[in-house]
Scaffold this motif. Sequence first.
Motif, PDB file in Angstrom:
ATOM      1  N   VAL A 126       0.836  -1.206   0.000  1.00 28.74           N
ATOM      2  CA  VAL A 126       0.000   0.000   0.000  1.00 28.74           C
ATOM      3  C   VAL A 126       0.870   1.255   0.000  1.00 28.74           C
ATOM      4  CG1 VAL A 126      -1.573   1.362   1.442  1.00 28.74           C
ATOM      5  CG2 VAL A 126      -2.052  -1.045   0.998  1.00 28.74           C
ATOM      6  N   SER A 127       1.936   1.244   0.786  1.00 32.29           N
ATOM      7  CA  SER A 127       2.845   2.388   0.825  1.00 32.29           C
ATOM      8  C   SER A 127       3.509   2.607  -0.528  1.00 32.29           C
ATOM      9  CB  SER A 127       3.905   2.164   1.903  1.00 32.29           C
ATOM     10  OG  SER A 127       4.847   3.215   1.911  1.00 32.29           O
ATOM     11  N   SER A 128       3.916   1.523  -1.176  1.00 39.67           N
ATOM     12  CA  SER A 128       4.543   1.634  -2.502  1.00 39.67           C
ATOM     13  C   SER A 128       3.558   2.188  -3.526  1.00 39.67           C
ATOM     14  CB  SER A 128       5.054   0.260  -2.958  1.00 39.67           C
ATOM     15  OG  SER A 128       6.030  -0.241  -2.069  1.00 39.67           O
ATOM     16  N   VAL A 129       2.304   1.713  -3.491  1.00 43.33           N
ATOM     17  CA  VAL A 129       1.285   2.190  -4.426  1.00 43.33           C
ATOM     18  C   VAL A 129       1.018   3.676  -4.202  1.00 43.33           C
ATOM     19  CG1 VAL A 129      -1.155   2.007  -5.071  1.00 43.33           C
ATOM     20  CG2 VAL A 129       0.196  -0.068  -4.689  1.00 43.33           C
ATOM     21  N   ALA A 130       0.895   4.082  -2.935  1.00 43.52           N
ATOM     22  CA  ALA A 130       0.630   5.485  -2.641  1.00 43.52           C
ATOM     23  C   ALA A 130       1.762   6.376  -3.129  1.00 43.52           C
ATOM     24  CB  ALA A 130       0.421   5.668  -1.139  1.00 43.52           C
ATOM     25  N   THR A 131       3.010   5.902  -2.995  1.00 46.18           N
ATOM     26  CA  THR A 131       4.157   6.682  -3.468  1.00 46.18           C
ATOM     27  C   THR A 131       4.117   6.850  -4.978  1.00 46.18           C
ATOM     28  OG1 THR A 131       5.517   5.903  -1.619  1.00 46.18           O
ATOM     29  CG2 THR A 131       6.669   6.775  -3.545  1.00 46.18           C
ATOM     30  N   VAL A 132       3.834   5.761  -5.694  1.00 47.96           N
ATOM     31  CA  VAL A 132       3.769   5.837  -7.160  1.00 47.96           C
ATOM     32  C   VAL A 132       2.647   6.767  -7.603  1.00 47.96           C
ATOM     33  CG1 VAL A 132       3.270   4.508  -9.259  1.00 47.96           C
ATOM     34  CG2 VAL A 132       4.821   3.574  -7.520  1.00 47.96           C
ATOM     35  N   LEU A 133       1.481   6.640  -6.988  1.00 43.02           N
ATOM     36  CA  LEU A 133       0.354   7.497  -7.361  1.00 43.02           C
ATOM     37  C   LEU A 133       0.649   8.967  -7.083  1.00 43.02           C
ATOM     38  CD1 LEU A 133      -2.732   5.416  -6.179  1.00 43.02           C
ATOM     39  CD2 LEU A 133      -2.119   5.974  -8.527  1.00 43.02           C
ATOM     40  N   SER A 134       1.253   9.250  -5.939  1.00 39.45           N
ATOM     41  CA  SER A 134       1.532  10.650  -5.603  1.00 39.45           C
ATOM     42  C   SER A 134       2.578  11.254  -6.518  1.00 39.45           C
ATOM     43  CB  SER A 134       1.989  10.747  -4.143  1.00 39.45           C
ATOM     44  OG  SER A 134       3.190  10.018  -3.937  1.00 39.45           O
ATOM     45  N   ASP A 135       3.487  10.395  -7.039  1.00 40.73           N
ATOM     46  CA  ASP A 135       4.513  10.884  -7.961  1.00 40.73           C
ATOM     47  C   ASP A 135       3.948  11.155  -9.355  1.00 40.73           C
ATOM     48  OD1 ASP A 135       6.432  10.799  -6.029  1.00 40.73           O
ATOM     49  OD2 ASP A 135       7.280   8.867  -6.653  1.00 40.73           O
ATOM     50  N   LEU A 136       2.960  10.379  -9.766  1.00 40.52           N
ATOM     51  CA  LEU A 136       2.480  10.436 -11.146  1.00 40.52           C
ATOM     52  C   LEU A 136       1.152  11.165 -11.300  1.00 40.52           C
ATOM     53  CD1 LEU A 136       3.328   6.798 -12.339  1.00 40.52           C
ATOM     54  CD2 LEU A 136       4.674   8.871 -12.642  1.00 40.52           C
ATOM     55  N   CYS A 137       0.405  11.327 -10.226  1.00 41.78           N
ATOM     56  CA  CYS A 137      -0.927  11.931 -10.329  1.00 41.78           C
ATOM     57  C   CYS A 137      -1.050  13.115  -9.370  1.00 41.78           C
ATOM     58  CB  CYS A 137      -2.025  10.910  -9.990  1.00 41.78           C
ATOM     59  SG  CYS A 137      -2.080   9.499 -11.089  1.00 41.78           S
ATOM     60  N   GLY A 138      -1.799  14.106  -9.807  1.00 40.15           N
ATOM     61  CA  GLY A 138      -2.130  15.209  -8.929  1.00 40.15           C
ATOM     62  C   GLY A 138      -3.348  14.872  -8.105  1.00 40.15           C
ATOM     63  N   PRO A 139      -3.705  15.736  -7.151  1.00 39.26           N
ATOM     64  CA  PRO A 139      -4.904  15.501  -6.334  1.00 39.26           C
ATOM     65  C   PRO A 139      -6.155  15.367  -7.202  1.00 39.26           C
ATOM     66  CG  PRO A 139      -3.579  17.293  -5.442  1.00 39.26           C
ATOM     67  CD  PRO A 139      -3.001  16.970  -6.782  1.00 39.26           C
ATOM     68  N   GLY A 140      -6.903  14.299  -6.966  1.00 38.28           N
ATOM     69  CA  GLY A 140      -8.134  14.090  -7.721  1.00 38.28           C
ATOM     70  C   GLY A 140      -7.956  13.459  -9.078  1.00 38.28           C
ATOM     71  N   ASP A 141      -6.696  13.241  -9.504  1.00 28.77           N
ATOM     72  CA  ASP A 141      -6.456  12.592 -10.798  1.00 28.77           C
ATOM     73  C   ASP A 141      -6.681  11.086 -10.681  1.00 28.77           C
ATOM     74  OD1 ASP A 141      -5.818  14.993 -11.889  1.00 28.77           O
ATOM     75  OD2 ASP A 141      -3.643  14.700 -11.825  1.00 28.77           O
ATOM     76  N   TRP A 142      -7.095  10.493 -11.798  1.00 31.62           N
ATOM     77  CA  TRP A 142      -7.358   9.056 -11.832  1.00 31.62           C
ATOM     78  C   TRP A 142      -6.299   8.366 -12.685  1.00 31.62           C
ATOM     79  CZ3 TRP A 142     -11.189   6.993  -8.881  1.00 31.62           C
ATOM     80  CH2 TRP A 142     -12.147   7.867  -8.381  1.00 31.62           C
ATOM     81  N   MET A 143      -5.877   7.195 -12.240  1.00 29.67           N
ATOM     82  CA  MET A 143      -4.927   6.394 -13.010  1.00 29.67           C
ATOM     83  C   MET A 143      -5.556   5.027 -13.304  1.00 29.67           C
ATOM     84  SD  MET A 143      -1.057   5.007 -12.113  1.00 29.67           S
ATOM     85  CE  MET A 143      -0.249   6.551 -12.522  1.00 29.67           C
ATOM     86  N   PRO A 144      -5.514   4.589 -14.555  1.00 25.22           N
ATOM     87  CA  PRO A 144      -6.016   3.247 -14.847  1.00 25.22           C
ATOM     88  C   PRO A 144      -5.227   2.193 -14.068  1.00 25.22           C
ATOM     89  CG  PRO A 144      -5.670   4.507 -16.871  1.00 25.22           C
ATOM     90  CD  PRO A 144      -5.046   5.293 -15.770  1.00 25.22           C
ATOM     91  N   LEU A 145      -5.911   1.193 -13.549  1.00 25.57           N
ATOM     92  CA  LEU A 145      -5.227   0.122 -12.830  1.00 25.57           C
ATOM     93  C   LEU A 145      -4.195  -0.561 -13.711  1.00 25.57           C
ATOM     94  CD1 LEU A 145      -5.367  -1.251  -9.984  1.00 25.57           C
ATOM     95  CD2 LEU A 145      -7.158   0.412 -10.386  1.00 25.57           C
ATOM     96  N   GLU A 146      -4.496  -0.659 -14.991  1.00 29.93           N
ATOM     97  CA  GLU A 146      -3.562  -1.297 -15.915  1.00 29.93           C
ATOM     98  C   GLU A 146      -2.239  -0.535 -15.960  1.00 29.93           C
ATOM     99  OE1 GLU A 146      -3.433  -2.954 -20.547  1.00 29.93           O
ATOM    100  OE2 GLU A 146      -5.125  -1.737 -19.825  1.00 29.93           O
ATOM    101  N   LYS A 147      -2.310   0.808 -15.984  1.00 31.73           N
ATOM    102  CA  LYS A 147      -1.101   1.612 -16.012  1.00 31.73           C
ATOM    103  C   LYS A 147      -0.373   1.531 -14.670  1.00 31.73           C
ATOM    104  CE  LYS A 147       0.676   6.287 -16.765  1.00 31.73           C
ATOM    105  NZ  LYS A 147       0.348   7.705 -17.069  1.00 31.73           N
ATOM    106  N   LEU A 148      -1.116   1.573 -13.573  1.00 31.02           N
ATOM    107  CA  LEU A 148      -0.505   1.460 -12.261  1.00 31.02           C
ATOM    108  C   LEU A 148       0.217   0.126 -12.129  1.00 31.02           C
ATOM    109  CD1 LEU A 148      -0.052   2.415  -9.344  1.00 31.02           C
ATOM    110  CD2 LEU A 148      -2.280   1.424  -8.760  1.00 31.02           C
ATOM    111  N   HIS A 149      -0.406  -0.929 -12.598  1.00 29.21           N
ATOM    112  CA  HIS A 149       0.220  -2.250 -12.565  1.00 29.21           C
ATOM    113  C   HIS A 149       1.524  -2.247 -13.337  1.00 29.21           C
ATOM    114  CE1 HIS A 149       0.957  -6.181 -14.530  1.00 29.21           C
ATOM    115  NE2 HIS A 149       0.736  -6.654 -13.313  1.00 29.21           N
TER     116      HIS A 149
END
Length: 308
Positions: A214-237
Amino acid sequence: MTSSSSSDVEAGFAKLQGEDFEYYMQTYSIILGRNSKKSTVDVDLSSLGGGMNISRHHARIFYDFQRRRFALQVLGKNGCFVEGVLHLPGTPPVKLDSQDLLQIGDKEFYFLLPVRSILGGPAPLPRGRNPSGGGAYYSTALPPSGRGRGRSDDDVEDGGVVGKKVRRDDYGVVGGASGSGGRSHSDKKSEARSRVDRESDNQQLLQLEEKDVVSSVATVLSDLCGPGDWMPLEKLHAELFELYGNVWHHSRVRRYLTCDDHPGSEAQGKPWFGLLMLLRKYPEHFVINTRSRGRVTLEFVSLVSLVS
């Protein structure tokens, strides 16, 4: 990694104990070797008198979630001794038991498991072994160099078939007449408690693994997305697989970055299915949104905003 007094509060999943150092293993995977200008390791054996034959990344001690035990993976070209047996890089990870004697370079030390698990409940004492001083860990004096109890090849992980090692009793016969061969009622009760304790420990370790992912996912999301931005699960994977596919233990990769552990039809074609199930368990951190295009369902994830 200096010795602490008996009044100090120290805790860990396991402990490495040498003549002049102790290290409490507070994560389920550590690297032993030597520090360099480019990288550091968890246990710098070169600074502890390990000699010139220590590789930067010489060995990894980790908890094998699939087999539910600790193991040692040899990384350095000069290998490691476990109970007097030399293991070289490229061989399967070696199962570790409490009080196993390890030698890397010129440094000897013991791998110890706690008498009372920090993850809940007492851990069983090995037959014939007595913890000294009432401490939290089994303790024992280092034997002369090169002396170990010996270990058969059955203790090396090989396709999941692992032989049961019989320990030599270093402290004499414990209880019962010689050759009785039977087990007392207290032994059976102790084994039952041990199974419950192991199950509790395994559950706690899995929870720690979840929190790390969960910590790793949150770090990746915070690096690549701004507040309120959505990332496809496929791209996150894809991002996680690139970053951690060769770093995480294979069981974790299998659990969260493939669909191998999820044989159901809903996971087909979605190697991120395990990751999706995990993120849904933490609604306080992640928001999951699904969108349908014909027969195809797409999943998106966003971090929960801290500002309303």
